[in-house]
Scaffold this motif. Structure first.
Motif, PDB file in Angstrom:
ATOM      1  N   LYS A 100       0.826  -1.233   0.000  1.00 49.86           N
ATOM      2  CA  LYS A 100       0.000   0.000   0.000  1.00 49.86           C
ATOM      3  C   LYS A 100       0.848   1.265   0.000  1.00 49.86           C
ATOM      4  O   LYS A 100       0.473   2.281  -0.575  1.00 49.86           O
ATOM      5  CB  LYS A 100      -0.956   0.012   1.191  1.00 49.86           C
ATOM      6  CG  LYS A 100      -0.264  -0.217   2.487  1.00 49.86           C
ATOM      7  CD  LYS A 100      -1.185  -0.825   3.506  1.00 49.86           C
ATOM      8  CE  LYS A 100      -0.357  -1.400   4.627  1.00 49.86           C
ATOM      9  NZ  LYS A 100      -0.440  -2.831   4.745  1.00 49.86           N
ATOM     10  N   LEU A 153     -10.275   0.754   8.180  1.00 48.87           N
ATOM     11  CA  LEU A 153      -9.285   0.256   7.224  1.00 48.87           C
ATOM     12  C   LEU A 153      -8.087  -0.373   7.896  1.00 48.87           C
ATOM     13  O   LEU A 153      -7.155  -0.792   7.216  1.00 48.87           O
ATOM     14  CB  LEU A 153      -8.815   1.420   6.332  1.00 48.87           C
ATOM     15  CG  LEU A 153      -9.916   2.110   5.533  1.00 48.87           C
ATOM     16  CD1 LEU A 153      -9.396   3.389   4.905  1.00 48.87           C
ATOM     17  CD2 LEU A 153     -10.454   1.180   4.455  1.00 48.87           C
ATOM     18  N   ASN A 154      -8.087  -0.417   9.209  1.00 54.26           N
ATOM     19  CA  ASN A 154      -6.938  -0.994   9.904  1.00 54.26           C
ATOM     20  C   ASN A 154      -7.412  -1.969  10.976  1.00 54.26           C
ATOM     21  O   ASN A 154      -8.135  -1.587  11.904  1.00 54.26           O
ATOM     22  CB  ASN A 154      -6.087   0.127  10.515  1.00 54.26           C
ATOM     23  CG  ASN A 154      -4.867  -0.423  11.223  1.00 54.26           C
ATOM     24  OD1 ASN A 154      -4.896  -0.713  12.411  1.00 54.26           O
ATOM     25  ND2 ASN A 154      -3.787  -0.614  10.476  1.00 54.26           N
ATOM     26  N   GLY A 155      -7.005  -3.221  10.818  1.00 55.48           N
ATOM     27  CA  GLY A 155      -7.466  -4.280  11.713  1.00 55.48           C
ATOM     28  C   GLY A 155      -6.897  -4.149  13.114  1.00 55.48           C
ATOM     29  O   GLY A 155      -7.592  -4.397  14.106  1.00 55.48           O
ATOM     30  N   THR A 156      -5.627  -3.754  13.202  1.00 54.52           N
ATOM     31  CA  THR A 156      -4.976  -3.680  14.516  1.00 54.52           C
ATOM     32  C   THR A 156      -5.674  -2.667  15.419  1.00 54.52           C
ATOM     33  O   THR A 156      -5.997  -2.974  16.573  1.00 54.52           O
ATOM     34  CB  THR A 156      -3.496  -3.266  14.339  1.00 54.52           C
ATOM     35  OG1 THR A 156      -2.893  -4.193  13.450  1.00 54.52           O
ATOM     36  CG2 THR A 156      -2.769  -3.251  15.658  1.00 54.52           C
ATOM     37  N   TYR A 183      -1.017  -9.160  15.052  1.00 53.28           N
ATOM     38  CA  TYR A 183      -1.831  -8.290  14.197  1.00 53.28           C
ATOM     39  C   TYR A 183      -1.094  -7.019  13.818  1.00 53.28           C
ATOM     40  O   TYR A 183      -1.222  -6.529  12.703  1.00 53.28           O
ATOM     41  CB  TYR A 183      -3.136  -7.869  14.894  1.00 53.28           C
ATOM     42  CG  TYR A 183      -4.044  -9.006  15.258  1.00 53.28           C
ATOM     43  CD1 TYR A 183      -4.129 -10.135  14.439  1.00 53.28           C
ATOM     44  CD2 TYR A 183      -4.837  -8.955  16.396  1.00 53.28           C
ATOM     45  CE1 TYR A 183      -4.971 -11.178  14.776  1.00 53.28           C
ATOM     46  CE2 TYR A 183      -5.686  -9.992  16.732  1.00 53.28           C
ATOM     47  CZ  TYR A 183      -5.739 -11.100  15.921  1.00 53.28           C
ATOM     48  OH  TYR A 183      -6.576 -12.120  16.248  1.00 53.28           O
ATOM     49  N   GLU A 185       1.623  -4.181  12.844  1.00 52.23           N
ATOM     50  CA  GLU A 185       2.776  -4.130  11.940  1.00 52.23           C
ATOM     51  C   GLU A 185       4.034  -4.208  12.806  1.00 52.23           C
ATOM     52  O   GLU A 185       3.987  -3.938  14.005  1.00 52.23           O
ATOM     53  CB  GLU A 185       2.779  -2.789  11.194  1.00 52.23           C
ATOM     54  CG  GLU A 185       1.567  -2.539  10.326  1.00 52.23           C
ATOM     55  CD  GLU A 185       1.730  -3.036   8.897  1.00 52.23           C
ATOM     56  OE1 GLU A 185       2.856  -3.043   8.405  1.00 52.23           O
ATOM     57  OE2 GLU A 185       0.722  -3.429   8.302  1.00 52.23           O
ATOM     58  N   ASP A 191       0.292   1.546  12.488  1.00 51.40           N
ATOM     59  CA  ASP A 191      -1.108   1.217  12.774  1.00 51.40           C
ATOM     60  C   ASP A 191      -1.722   2.253  13.710  1.00 51.40           C
ATOM     61  O   ASP A 191      -2.700   2.897  13.379  1.00 51.40           O
ATOM     62  CB  ASP A 191      -1.213  -0.169  13.428  1.00 51.40           C
ATOM     63  CG  ASP A 191      -0.855  -1.285  12.468  1.00 51.40           C
ATOM     64  OD1 ASP A 191      -1.406  -1.306  11.365  1.00 51.40           O
ATOM     65  OD2 ASP A 191      -0.028  -2.143  12.833  1.00 51.40           O
ATOM     66  N   ASP A 196      -1.162   3.660   8.372  1.00 52.03           N
ATOM     67  CA  ASP A 196      -1.588   2.543   7.517  1.00 52.03           C
ATOM     68  C   ASP A 196      -2.982   2.850   6.916  1.00 52.03           C
ATOM     69  O   ASP A 196      -3.194   2.720   5.705  1.00 52.03           O
ATOM     70  CB  ASP A 196      -1.618   1.256   8.362  1.00 52.03           C
ATOM     71  CG  ASP A 196      -2.121   0.062   7.595  1.00 52.03           C
ATOM     72  OD1 ASP A 196      -1.370  -0.463   6.758  1.00 52.03           O
ATOM     73  OD2 ASP A 196      -3.280  -0.340   7.813  1.00 52.03           O
ATOM     74  N   LYS A 200      -4.256   3.672   2.889  1.00 51.36           N
ATOM     75  CA  LYS A 200      -5.373   2.965   2.255  1.00 51.36           C
ATOM     76  C   LYS A 200      -6.445   3.938   1.762  1.00 51.36           C
ATOM     77  O   LYS A 200      -6.967   3.781   0.663  1.00 51.36           O
ATOM     78  CB  LYS A 200      -5.959   1.946   3.238  1.00 51.36           C
ATOM     79  CG  LYS A 200      -4.981   0.800   3.516  1.00 51.36           C
ATOM     80  CD  LYS A 200      -5.431  -0.047   4.679  1.00 51.36           C
ATOM     81  CE  LYS A 200      -4.474  -1.197   4.938  1.00 51.36           C
ATOM     82  NZ  LYS A 200      -4.715  -1.863   6.222  1.00 51.36           N
ATOM     83  N   GLY A 295      -9.265  -7.863   7.118  1.00 50.45           N
ATOM     84  CA  GLY A 295      -8.439  -6.852   6.470  1.00 50.45           C
ATOM     85  C   GLY A 295      -6.955  -7.122   6.553  1.00 50.45           C
ATOM     86  O   GLY A 295      -6.155  -6.327   6.076  1.00 50.45           O
ATOM     87  N   ALA A 296      -6.569  -8.222   7.157  1.00 48.75           N
ATOM     88  CA  ALA A 296      -5.138  -8.503   7.288  1.00 48.75           C
ATOM     89  C   ALA A 296      -4.958 -10.015   7.419  1.00 48.75           C
ATOM     90  O   ALA A 296      -5.923 -10.772   7.400  1.00 48.75           O
ATOM     91  CB  ALA A 296      -4.581  -7.792   8.509  1.00 48.75           C
TER      92      ALA A 296
HETATM   93  N1  HSE Z   1      -1.424  -3.794  10.055  1.00 46.93           N
HETATM   94  C1  HSE Z   1      -2.442  -3.788   9.065  1.00 46.93           C
HETATM   95  C2  HSE Z   1      -3.777  -3.867   9.789  1.00 46.93           C
HETATM   96  C3  HSE Z   1      -2.242  -4.952   8.135  1.00 46.93           C
HETATM   97  O1  HSE Z   1      -3.774  -4.037  11.018  1.00 46.93           O
HETATM   98  O2  HSE Z   1      -4.826  -3.712   9.193  1.00 46.93           O
HETATM   99  C4  HSE Z   1      -2.916  -4.852   6.819  1.00 46.93           C
HETATM  100  O3  HSE Z   1      -2.580  -3.724   6.106  1.00 46.93           O
END
Ligand code: HSE
Length: 416
Positions: A100, A153-156, A183, A185, A191, A196, A200, A295-296
Motif C-alpha cells: 500500500k 481500514l486498519n485491523g490492529t 496483528y 505491523e 497502525d 496505515d 489505504k 483486512g489482514a
Molecule cells: N497492520 C495492518 C492492519 C495490516 O492491522 O490492518 C494490513 O494492512
C-alpha cells in the motif's frame, strides 16, 4: 503455462505460494492455465524450505527471464519495491502487489508505465486484505460516480478499540495483546498513529476520484490518545469510537481524513469488531454498498494477491485501463474549512465557569456526565457542527481560561 516470480518470501509471499499450490486444481479450472512459481526473491536463505530451489537473491535472474510474465511484489517498503516494480513493468512484465505504501506514493506513475507497456499493475491486496474492494470499484461499480468512501481500514486499531470497548482493556494493554497475536505491523506506529489507514484511504480516494491523493498531506490522527474514559462517555450517548478513513468528493476537490470518530451504535460500521475491516461506498446509481471481511493476515491477503494473478492470466495481453492522474493543483480541501462536531473533555477546578463559557460560544451544545471517580474534575460536552477552524478557536479560548488546566481530549462526532 504462466510463470510468475514472487519478490519477498515473508508472511504474504509464502501465503501466495501456498495458495497457488493448495488451490492448483480450482485455479486451473478457472483460467485453464497452469500457474508456476519459477522464482522467489529474498535476501534470506530458508535452508529448510521446500521451495529452496526457487530462491534467488538476484533480481536480474527474474527481470531477464522472458518466460516470467508476472512479478508479485510482496516485499513491502518503498525503496527496492519501487525500483524493482518499475523495472519489471518497463521490461513488459505484469506486476501484482500488496504494497500500500508504494501504491499510495507512486501509484499514478506505475499505472501510467503499465498502460504504456500494455501490461497491468494490480493491487487488490493493498487495501482491506482479503476484502474485494479495488476490483469492485474498477469494475462492478464502474457505472457510478463515487461521492464518498469511508471505513475501518486498519485491523490492529479496530482490535485495540474493540478490546477497550468490550473488555475494558487500557490502550497500552490492548496494543500489547495485538502485538502478541501478530496483528500489529512490525512498527506499531504505522497502525496506531493512523498511517496505515491513511495510505489505504489515499489509494481508495485516488481510484474513486481519478487523481493522485497524496497520503502525506491527508490529515491523520491515530488512537494513542483514546482512553477508557472516552470510551465510557461514548457509551453514555449510545455510541462507540472507531478509527475511520474518509474520502469525499467536494466539487473538483477531495476531502480526506483519518481520525477516531464517535459513531452511533446503529451505524453499520459500529458493529465491525476485532480485526475486521469494512468499507462503505456511496455511488450515485447504486446508493450505499458495504464491503466487510478480514483486512489482514497471511491467507486473506494472499487470496487477494492470487485473485489479481488470475485476473492477469485471463487478460494476459491487455491493460485494464486502471489509471489516475497527477493534478498540478492541490486536490485536498483544507480540513480547517470543513464542518464537524467535537466531543471535548476539559480538566477544570471551576466547572461552573467552563459551563458558562461553553454555553456562551455554542448554542445547542450538549453536556455529558458519567459515573466515574476519575472524571470528577472535568467537563465533557459535544459541540454543534461547525467549521473546524471556528471550533479550534473556541477551544483555544477555553484552554486559556485560568481555571482550565488542560483539554484532555477532542474526538470528532458523526452526527448524521
Ligand atoms: N497492520 C495492518 C492492519 C495490516 O492491522 O490492518 C494490513 O494492512
Amino acid at each position: 503455462m504462466v510463470n510468475i516470480a514472487v519478490l519477498g518470501f515473508g508472511t504474504v509471499g509464502s501465503g501466495v505460494v501456498d495458495v497457488i499450490e493448495q488451490n492448483e486444481k480450482s485455479i486451473r479450472r478457472r483460467v485453464n492455465e497452469e500457474i508456476v512459481v519459477k522464482y522467489i526473491l529474498d535476501i534470506r536463505d530458508f535452508e529448510d524450505s521446500p521451495y529452496k530451489h526457487l530462491l534467488t537473491k538476484n533480481i536480474d535472474d527474474i527481470l531477464e527471464d522472458k518466460e516470467v510474465s508476472i512479478v508479485v511484489e510482496v516485499m513491502g517498503g518503498k525503496e527496492y519495491a519501487y525500483t524493482y516494480t518499475k523495472r519489471a513493468l518497463l521490461s513488459g512484465k505484469h506486476v501484482v502487489t500488496s504494497n500500500k505504501e508504494l501504491v499510495a506514493t507512486h501509484g499514478a506513475e506505475l499505472l501510467a508505465i503499465a498502460q504504456g507497456k500494455n501490461v497491468n499493475y494490480l493491487f487488490e491486496a493493498s487495501v482491506g486484505g482479503g476484502i474485494p474492494i479495488i476490483r469492485p470499484l474498477n469494475q462492478c461499480l464502474a457505472a457510478n460516480e463515487i461521492s464518498e468512501i469511508y471505513g475501518i481500514l486498519n485491523g490492529t486499531t479496530n482490535y485495540i478499540l474493540t478490546q477497550m470497548i468490550k473488555h475494558g482493556q487500557r490502550f497500552e494493554d490492548a496494543l500489547k495483546d495485538a502485538q502478541e497475536k501478530g496483528y500489529a505491523e512490525r512498527n506499531p506506529e504505522a497502525d496506531v498513529e493512523g498511517h496505515d489507514a491513511c495510505r489505504k484511504i489515499a489509494i481508495l480516494s485516488s481510484l474513486s476520484f481519478g487523481f493522485q491523493v497524496d497520503a502525506e498531506k491527508i490529515h491523520t490522527e491515530g488512537i494513542t490518545k483514546i482512553t477508557l474514559q472516552d470510551v465510557a462517555y461514548a457509551e453514555e450517548i449510545g455510541s462507540v469510537i472507531k478509527l475511520l478513513g474518509i474520502g469525499k468528493k467536494v466539487g473538483e476537490k477531495v476531502f480526506a481524513r483519518v481520525s477516531p470518530v464517535i459513531i452511533p451504535r446503529e451505524h453499520p460500521l459500529a458493529g465491525v469488531e476485532n480485526v475486521f475491516n469494512a468499507i462503505l461506498v456511496k455511488g450515485n446509481a447504486i446508493g450505499d454498498v458495504m464491503f466487510y471481511g478480514q483486512g489482514a493476515g497471511k491467507m486473506p491477503t494472499a487470496s487477494a494477491v492470487v485473485a489479481d494473478i488470475i485476473d492477469i492470466v485471463r487478460n494476459i495481453d491487455r491493460n485494464n485501463r486502471v489509471m489516475w492522474d497527477v493534478s498540478e493543483e492541490e486536490v485536498l480541501v483544507d480540513i480547517a474549512q470543513t464542518n464537524t462536531a467535537y466531543f471535548v473533555r476539559v480538566k477544570t477546578e471551576d466547572k461552573g465557569a467552563v459551563f458558562e463559557q461553553v454555553n456562551k460560544n455554542f448554542k445547542g451544545c450538549s453536556f455529558i456526565s458519567i459515573e466515574d471517580e476519575s472524571v470528577q474534575d472535568e467537563v465533557a460536552f459535544i459541540t454543534p457542527e461547525k467549521q473546524e477552524k471556528e471550533l479550534q478557536q473556541v477551544l483555544n479560548d477555553i484552554n486559556n481560561m485560568p481555571c482550565v488546566s488542560t483539554i484532555y481530549n477532542v474526538i470528532r462526532v458523526m452526527k448524521e
